[in-house]
Design a protein around this motif. Structure first.
Motif, short mmCIF file in Angstrom:
data_model
loop_
_atom_site.label_atom_id
_atom_site.label_comp_id
_atom_site.label_asym_id
_atom_site.label_seq_id
_atom_site.Cartn_x
_atom_site.Cartn_y
_atom_site.Cartn_z
N UNK A 220 36.82 66.25 -101.23
CA UNK A 220 38.27 66.14 -101.00
C UNK A 220 38.60 65.89 -99.53
N UNK A 221 37.77 66.35 -98.62
CA UNK A 221 38.04 66.12 -97.20
C UNK A 221 36.80 66.46 -96.39
N UNK A 222 36.84 66.15 -95.11
CA UNK A 222 35.75 66.51 -94.22
C UNK A 222 36.29 66.68 -92.81
N UNK A 223 35.56 67.40 -91.98
CA UNK A 223 35.98 67.56 -90.60
C UNK A 223 34.77 67.67 -89.70
N UNK A 243 39.09 64.35 -91.13
CA UNK A 243 39.24 63.09 -91.85
C UNK A 243 39.49 63.40 -93.30
N UNK A 244 40.50 62.84 -93.89
CA UNK A 244 40.82 63.13 -95.28
C UNK A 244 40.29 62.04 -96.17
N UNK A 245 39.48 62.42 -97.11
CA UNK A 245 39.00 61.45 -98.08
C UNK A 245 40.13 61.10 -99.05
N UNK A 273 31.90 69.18 -95.01
CA UNK A 273 32.42 68.45 -96.17
C UNK A 273 32.97 69.46 -97.17
N UNK A 274 34.25 69.32 -97.49
CA UNK A 274 34.94 70.24 -98.40
C UNK A 274 34.98 69.66 -99.81
N UNK A 275 34.70 70.50 -100.79
CA UNK A 275 34.61 70.06 -102.18
C UNK A 275 35.79 70.56 -103.00
N UNK A 280 32.18 74.39 -99.46
CA UNK A 280 31.91 73.35 -98.46
C UNK A 280 30.48 73.47 -97.97
N UNK A 281 30.02 72.47 -97.29
CA UNK A 281 28.71 72.51 -96.65
C UNK A 281 28.78 71.67 -95.38
N UNK A 282 27.89 71.96 -94.46
CA UNK A 282 27.91 71.26 -93.17
C UNK A 282 26.61 70.49 -92.96
N UNK A 283 26.75 69.21 -92.69
CA UNK A 283 25.61 68.38 -92.30
C UNK A 283 25.51 68.50 -90.78
#
Length: 361
Positions: A220-223, A243-245, A273-275, A280-283
């Motif tokens: 849904x989104x990421x930052x 950043x909004x997907x 990365x938000x689900x 969420x999880x972070x790369x």
């Protein structure tokens, strides 16, 4: 280290396998527990007795429950001093004590260990809990060997467990092959694999979390999670470019990571990365202090922008698909996808696949 073998059945026994040591070898637990060595016996004394026996002598006792019971009463009788019996044997009338672990039936009647051994019922405890003494007497008249029934059930259970384990192993191997094939077609960042064609992310297994797949539709989104500092000025900054997907223009996050104040050192760089399920999880691309202009930091920013480009591409493709649901002008849509290809948002493979879909090929 060479594996030992059970002196009775020949089964190989590794270092960690449970086994009973005897005078001239070892016996596996499956064979040993076919005999009721501890019921109604002094445990310490019976252990000493076992140490003096050979494999052949142990096998003879296991195969002859009555003889085993007689030996136990002779070399390791249980100490029942100052204890009251809980019942009398329904067959022979002798006193039965709690420590004897006697055969107890559903109607609260008991059979002593001697009678258990005599009627091959040392392994009939589960059966007895569901039947009455009269049921047992009928079975005795039919010359039913309860021990054989028990071990056949155990063998069947073991066979079913082996089949289930084999099935799980086959599924595990198939999954392993599928993941390996997925990885070959993906771009890897840390233990995250981004597959542009299948629009999925494979997250490798960690110490705390199992592996899993994340579909593009779940994002849904990421930052950007960016932290740095200036050592001379002791200034610390934390910058998060969102950043909004779902809503946002491709490239917005890339601009966010390159704008603003440039610090001397970068301490952490990642993409959260938000689900859709709230998780969420972070790369993570950089987790140790590095100079901002170092090759290590530059590579980290490059990888970050590559991942963002992939996510932007997925969003852009979704947007075009939504816009063309009610639009049947295939040439116009192909031109739109060609523009996405020229902008580097989608790959040549993705463009060709969509082109064939629109042309009905």
């Amino acid at each position: 280290m060479a594996k030992k073998k059970c002196g009775i059945c020949g089964k190989e026994l590794g270092f960690w396998d449970s086994k009973i040591s005897v005078k001239d070898g070892v016996i596996c637990c499956d064979c040993f527990y076919k005999g009721n060595f501890y019921g109604g016996a002094n445990g310490r004394r019976i252990n000493k007795f076992i140490d003096t026996q050979t494999v052949t002598e142990m096998k003879e006792l296991i195969d002859n429950p009555e003889k085993l019971q007689a030996v136990k009463r002779k070399v390791a009788p249980a100490n029942h001093h100052h204890r009251k019996p809980i019942a009398q044997c329904a067959f022979c009338g002798q006193d039965i004590y709690k420590d004897d672990a006697p055969l107890k039936f559903k109607d609260s009647t008991y059979i002593c260990l001697d009678c258990e051994a005599k009627h091959n019922a040392t392994k009939a405890h589960n059966w007895a809990s569901e039947h009455t003494l009269e049921d047992f007497k009928k079975a005795v008249k039919q010359d039913i060997n309860f021990n054989n029934i028990y071990f056949k059930k155990q063998q069947q259970k073991q066979k079913e467990e082996e089949q289930e384990n084999a099935k799980k192993q086959a599924e595990k191997e198939q999954k392993k092959q599928e993941i390996a094939a997925f990885k070959k077609k993906s771009v890897r960042y840390s233990h995250y694999y981004f597959n542009r064609t299948e629009r999925k992310i494979y997250i490798g297994k960690t110490f705390l979390d199992p592996d899993r797949f994340v579909d593009a539709s779940e994002i849904v989104s990421y930052q950007v999670n960016e932290k740095g500092h200036d050592e001379n000025k002791h200034h610390v900054f934390t910058r998060a470019a969102v950043g909004a997907i779902i809503a946002g223009t491709p490239g917005a996050v890339i601009a966010g990571t390159t704008g603003g104040k440039i610090n001397e050192y970068i301490d952490h760089l990642g993409l959260i990365i938000n689900l859709s399920d709230g998780s969420d999880f972070e790369v993570k691309f950089l987790t140790i202090k590095s100079k901002t202009n170092s090759s290590y930091a530059k590579d980290a920013y490059s990888e970050l922008n590559h991942v963002i480009a992939i996510l932007d591409g997925w969003k852009a493709t979704e947007k075009v698909v939504e816009d063309t649901k009610d639009n049947t002008d295939a040439p116009a849509e192909i031109r739109r996808y060609k523009q996405l290809l020229d902008d580097g948002i989608i790959t040549q493979e993705e463009f060709e696949a969509k082109k064939k879909q629109l042309l009905g090929l």
